[in-house]
Motif scaffolding. Structure first.
Motif: not given
Length: 216
Positions: A10-31
């Motif tokens: 992810l550090q070497e590919n900072p545009d990863f989430f630009d190309e896979h923006s749906t992951l931002l809402t699909d991935l779940k983390v703890s509050h």
């Protein structure tokens, strides 16, 4: 693939989430506060809100410090004006005790003068021991902390046995020490080694100048 590989990718590919923006809402983390699962975007918003709250607290703290410094500066200014207006030693002596005890709320104040051209009656001109002279002469800045000199603490009279912290300020004329100003408190945290000494140093310089003007 271990976690460090993911981080590196992810550090070497900072545009990863630009190309896979749906992951931002699909991935779940703890509050961070409730432990409930939330989206990565929500977690980022919470982190930003926490950061903003932290910065607001720091800003409020800086404002508080600024207001405190303004108050101290005003007290130092009043002391300076009063010392300039004092026409003789008795007036200077009165100003020192009045302002430090009343305006700065220092419970116990005393000072001693030696090697002056002129002397006056009063405790300020009583002889002092070599330990006091050497100690004050070696000070590069005011001493703040637990009582360091039994003789200097005794200057506070009957209250000396109750003193838990002191500020000892050398009085100088042309780099030569001719006296010492002592301030004491029953509060062990009133004067402590880590405290700033800028204002205490300036008070010592102003008191020194006023005394030299009258005593030589």
């Amino acid at each position: 693939m271990n976690p460090s590989d993911v981080v590196q990718f992810l550090q070497e590919n900072p545009d990863f989430f630009d190309e896979h923006s749906t992951l931002l809402t699909d991935l779940k983390v703890s509050h961070p506060h409730t432990g409930h699962a939330i989206s990565l975007t929500e977690r980022q918003l919470i982190a930003l809100r926490d950061r903003i709250a932290h910065l607001e607290d720091k800003f409020a703290e800086l404002l508080s410090f600024g207001e405190e410094n303004d108050g101290i500066s005003a007290k130092v200014h009043r002391l300076t004006v009063s010392l300039l207006e004092a026409e003789d030693f008795e007036a200077i002596r009165h100003v020192i005790y009045l302002h430090l005890q009343e305006d700065f709320a220092v419970p116990h104040v005393a000072f001693r003068v030696w090697n002056s051209v002129l002397t006056r009656n009063g405790p300020e001109f009583l002889p002092v021991g070599e330990e006091v002279r050497f100690f004050s002469g070696d000070l590069m800045q005011p001493y703040c902390g637990t009582p360091a000199l039994r003789e200097a603490t005794a200057w506070f009279g009957p209250a000396s046995r109750l003193i838990r912290s002191v500020a000892l300020v050398p009085l100088r004329r042309d780099e030569q020490t001719f006296g010492m100003l002592a301030m004491g408190s029953e509060d062990p945290e009133r004067f402590y080694p880590e405290m700033g000494t800028l204002y205490v140093t300036r008070i010592g310089e102003m008191v020194s100048a006023a005394l030299v003007r009258q005593l030589g």
